[in-house]
Design an enzyme around this catalytic site. Structure first.
Site, PDB file in Angstrom:
ATOM      1  N   ASP A   1      60.673 -23.635 -49.385  1.00 34.81           N
ATOM      2  CA  ASP A   1      61.586 -24.149 -48.407  1.00 34.81           C
ATOM      3  C   ASP A   1      61.374 -25.259 -47.623  1.00 34.81           C
ATOM      4  O   ASP A   1      61.475 -25.160 -46.499  1.00 34.81           O
ATOM      5  CB  ASP A   1      62.126 -22.860 -47.700  1.00 34.81           C
ATOM      6  CG  ASP A   1      63.625 -23.146 -47.386  1.00 34.81           C
ATOM      7  OD1 ASP A   1      64.437 -24.156 -47.768  1.00 34.81           O
ATOM      8  OD2 ASP A   1      64.125 -22.387 -46.263  1.00 34.81           O
TER       9      ASP A   1
ATOM     10  N   LEU B   1      65.871 -21.058 -28.540  1.00 37.88           N
ATOM     11  CA  LEU B   1      65.654 -22.232 -28.995  1.00 37.88           C
ATOM     12  C   LEU B   1      66.209 -22.569 -30.421  1.00 37.88           C
ATOM     13  O   LEU B   1      66.672 -23.782 -30.730  1.00 37.88           O
ATOM     14  CB  LEU B   1      64.219 -22.277 -29.590  1.00 37.88           C
ATOM     15  CG  LEU B   1      63.203 -22.310 -28.426  1.00 37.88           C
ATOM     16  CD1 LEU B   1      61.889 -21.964 -29.008  1.00 37.88           C
ATOM     17  CD2 LEU B   1      63.319 -23.600 -27.416  1.00 37.88           C
TER      18      LEU B   1
ATOM     19  N   GLY C   1      69.151 -19.255 -37.088  1.00 35.68           N
ATOM     20  CA  GLY C   1      69.013 -19.633 -38.278  1.00 35.68           C
ATOM     21  C   GLY C   1      69.617 -18.236 -39.344  1.00 35.68           C
ATOM     22  O   GLY C   1      70.103 -17.423 -38.594  1.00 35.68           O
ATOM     23  N   GLY C   2      69.527 -18.411 -40.478  1.00 39.36           N
ATOM     24  CA  GLY C   2      70.152 -17.375 -41.327  1.00 39.36           C
ATOM     25  C   GLY C   2      69.425 -16.113 -41.123  1.00 39.36           C
ATOM     26  O   GLY C   2      70.131 -15.261 -41.241  1.00 39.36           O
TER      27      GLY C   2
END
Ligand SMILES: *[C@@H]1O[C@H](CO)[C@@H](O)[C@H](O)[C@H]1NC(C)=O
Ligand SMILES: *[C@@H]1O[C@H](CO)[C@@H](O)[C@H](O)[C@H]1NC(C)=O
Ligand SMILES: *[C@@H]1O[C@H](CO)[C@@H](O)[C@H](O)[C@H]1NC(C)=O
Ligand SMILES: *[C@@H]1O[C@H](CO)[C@@H](O)[C@H](O)[C@H]1NC(C)=O
Ligand SMILES: *[C@@H]1O[C@H](CO)[C@@H](O)[C@H](O)[C@H]1NC(C)=O
Ligand SMILES: *[C@@H]1O[C@H](CO)[C@@H](O)[C@H](O)[C@H]1NC(C)=O
Ligand SMILES: *[C@@H]1O[C@H](CO)[C@@H](O)[C@H](O)[C@H]1NC(C)=O
Length: 656
Positions: free
Chosen positions: A460, A338, A341-342
């Protein structure tokens, strides 16, 4: 802030500056380039894994290969059609590599790809029945097969090598001779491979076969309504048999791609992290060097510590077995991906018929482990309708996995920024939807700051961390950077690590070097402005979150010129109430006040959103950023003050 920490943040930030692309993902899919063991397979008696292949009937080590039948299925059933969806039928494609080695001359009897209502091997299905049916179920079994027959076993059968399509019966409704096409399906002196592909588009079934695998010519194509013969859920796999003539019935590789009709062929999102230029590469290398050094200095936490830390937290969520999650995601099949990311990759999965998102944290990052614990312990104990629900976690064999509820509409950034790279655009969100999303995020953040037992800083907040439910209600996700604030280690109700995403970080962040309630509010303000303006928060390549060229500054400029409504996303085509919009823009700007003490609390934000308080009064010009921030915090006068109370009374500002 240490140097390495700075590079770490920089590197992560660069990674996060990715764009999204849309791609089609069918959920029920798997690929076995070989079969190392029987994991994910359901094998009947007489069926084995040997030499990296499925031996559907016994393998060459067995003394007596005669009169055997066997079946091997993928262990989870495939949804072939759906009654509740008006009889819609799934399409599928499958490619497999057969290897049939005669043990007698001629060999016998054959191998078949089958779709069956159940996995039970019918008794007496050896010999001519190919494991598909037996004498009493022939004609009435719920099974469809593409048989690769090596013998003529009854008069209607074509002579030796042929392919036949069988529906509920061993008598094929269509047959094609392979001998006639020059394909040797089985040979006593040399075990040769036969490649085959079966495609079903919901209407017609086609079979392609070749001996070499490069090019598979179509040998059969006919209309077939599978839902008329098979139940909604079917098992897919192989069956085979021997008689007094014997052969080894091997399947050496198998790939299956099935359409997920629960989803329809919906466009699911896949994050592609694009390199943000040279900076990623350079900071990547530097980061790696630091990372490596850090790792050499400090050995990783041992496994029990992670477990203890999670178990020690209140309301620890469910712990899953690695095996369960591997199965749910098709062994982390890239087709179920899906997003990336980092900190890892997110896969779509199916756990007991419930769709979930499984985040697989990159194994070898120390950061990853901290994130993992932070995430599981913080959201694991929180319940709010605007927070992504954490279902469970797993730590096994070095794998760090987090299971969340699945969000069909992916993340907010896809809707407000679209994707310039591919020119793919989501339909623009209406103002009503945007307002609901902002309100949802505000509720979530207020809950984190003021509503739950321990205060949580998210640290975040940004568009890509706001997930959207099927009805577009917002759910705040990604608690990887979140920190719970325990009273004892609080000074200034803040947490000491700087983390976050450039563009969303308050100007004081780099000076004070810690996250606070007010820095969360700042990020929320940026989000509000983004959602209204349909713009990214700032200069993308800017590593230092320069306060002077982002969306916030731009809005102050428009405010100074008294043209703040010019900022509103043109995709809204003017469909909003101007006063309400102005109020929202001012609220967003107030949250982004350069001086943290002047920002409203989330409580106040909610009052404004609900119309219970007027939009904040703001000076006509951007106030200067003053540091240190003015009135020394009056909020930390008692230890308990910050637990339930409103932190930065907005009345301070409203009263001016
Ligand atoms: C099956 O393959 C065809 C092309 O041969 C493709 O158009 C179709 O989307 C595939 N179906 C699935 C479910 O992967
Ligand atoms: C066929 O298989 C069914 C189910 O395994 C079994 O009950 C039945 O006895 C079998 N019939 C024959 C003729 O072997
Ligand atoms: C089996 O393979 C050998 C060598 O490739 C070939 O000479 C022979 O004709 C084949 N037998 C059959 C039955 O195709
Ligand atoms: C199925 O085959 C028929 C006859 O060849 C053709 O008219 C029809 O378009 C095919 N259906 C699909 C979905 O390809
Ligand atoms: C396929 O069969 C099912 C069940 O008999 C029926 O409801 C459906 O209409 C059929 N579909 C087509 C395309 O004929
Ligand atoms: C296999 O079946 C055949 C035909 O029914 C029979 O003649 C033969 O004896 C059987 N072999 C074994 C080992 O049972
Ligand atoms: C297997 O049995 C068939 C009759 O059922 C017979 O014709 C054939 O010769 C037998 N084969 C072997 C290898 O015994």
């Amino acid at each position: 802030m240490s140097f390495s920490r700075a590079f770490e943040s920089l590197f992560l930030a660069a990674l996060l500056l990715g764009g999204g692309i849309l791609t089609q993902v069918g959920c029920f899919s798997f690929n076995f380039p070989d079969f190392p063991d029987k994991e994910f397979l359901k094998l009947s008696d007489n069926s084995r894994i040997f030499k990296g292949a499925i031996q559907v009937t016994l393998d060459s080590r067995s003394e007596n290969l005669e009169n055997k039948s066997g079946r091997a299925f993928y262990e989870t059933p495939f949804r072939l059609w759906s009654k509740s969806k008006g009889g819609v039928t799934a399409s599928f494609n499958t490619t497999f590599q057969l290897n049939i080695n005669n043990m007698t001359n001629p060999g016998g009897e054959g191998l078949a790809f089958i779709l069956a209502a159940d996995t039970t091997l019918p008794e007496g299905s050896d010999g001519q029945w190919l494991g598909i049916v037996n004498a009493s179920t022939n004609g009435s079994a719920q099974v469809v097969a593409v048989e690769f027959d090596t013998r003529q076993s009854y008069p209607e059968d074509l002579e030796d090598f042929h392919v036949g399509l069988d529906v509920n019966s061993i008598y094929s409704i269509q047959q094609v001779s392979l001998r006639g096409l020059g394909i040797t399906l089985a040979n006593i002196s040399a075990a040769n491979d036969t490649w085959a592909r079966v495609e079903y588009d919901g209407e017609n079934i086609t079979v392609s076969v070749n001996g070499t695998g490069e090019y598979m010519p179509l040998i059969m194509s006919l209309p077939l309504n599978l839902s008329a013969y098979l139940p909604e859920m079917v098992y897919v796999g192989f069956s085979a048999s021997t008689s007094n003539d014997t052969q080894l019935n091997c399947v050496r590789s198998w790939k299956f791609e099935g359409e997920d009709i629960d989803e329809g062929l919906e466009l699911l999102w896949v994050w592609i992290t694009i390199p943000a230029g040279v900076i990623v590469i350079i900071s990547g290398i530097v980061f790696y060097l630091f990372w490596e050094r850090k790792h050499r200095e400090q050995p990783e936490d041992a496994y029990p510590r992670i477990e203890d830390q999670i178990r020690g937290s209140s309301m620890a969520p469910r712990k899953f077995k690695l095996r369960e999650l591997r199965r749910a995601t098709g062994n982390f099949n890239p087709r179920n991906e899906l997003g990336k990311g980092g900190f890892g990759t997110v896969y779509k999965g199916l756990l007991a018929d419930k769709e979930v998102a499984v985040k697989r944290v990159s194994k070898d990052s120390r950061q990853g482990k901290q994130e993992f614990i932070a995430e599981v312990t913080t959201i694991g104990s929180l319940r709010h309708k605007n927070l992504v629900k954490l279902i469970g976690w797993c730590y096994e064999k070095g794998e760090l996995l987090i299971v969340y509820e699945y969000m069909p509409n992916s993340s907010l950034d896809k809707f407000i920024f679209g994707d310039e790279k591919l020119g793919l655009q989501q339909p623009p969100l209406s103002w009503e939807r945007r307002h609901t999303i902002i309100h949802g995020v505000a509720l979530a953040l207020d809950y984190l700051h003021n509503g739950c037992e321990k205060r949580v800083l998210h640290r975040d907040i940004k568009a890509s961390n706001i997930m959207l439910d099927s009805d577009f209600s917002a759910k705040l996700g990604d608690f990887g950077l979140a920190r719970t604030i325990q009273q004892k280690d609080v000074t200034h109700h803040s947490t000491k690590e700087v983390a976050g995403t450039p563009g969303y970080m308050a100007p004081e962040t780099f000076l004070v070097g810690r996250a606070t309630v007010e820095t969360d509010v700042y990020a929320f303000g940026v989000l509000v402005l983004e959602v209204i303006c349909g713009r990214k928060p700032g200069n993308q390549g800017d590593q230092h979150n320069s306060y002077n060229n982002g969306i916030v500054y731009w809005l102050w400029e428009l405010r100074r010129k008294d043209r703040i409504l010019d900022a509103v996303d043109s995709k809204l085509a003017g469909e909003f109430v101007e006063d309400e919009m102005t109020g929202m823009l001012l609220l967003g700007l107030a949250c982004c006040h350069p001086n943290p003490n002047q920002r409203p609390s989330m409580k106040t934000v909610l009052q404004v959103l609900k119309g219970e308080a007027p939009p904040p009064l703001l000076p006509a010009e951007r106030p200067a950023f003053v540091w240190p921030a003015m009135p020394p915090s009056f909020k930390e006068d008692t230890d308990n003050a910050f637990i339930k109370s409103q932190l930065t009374p907005f009345t301070e500002l409203a009263g001016r």
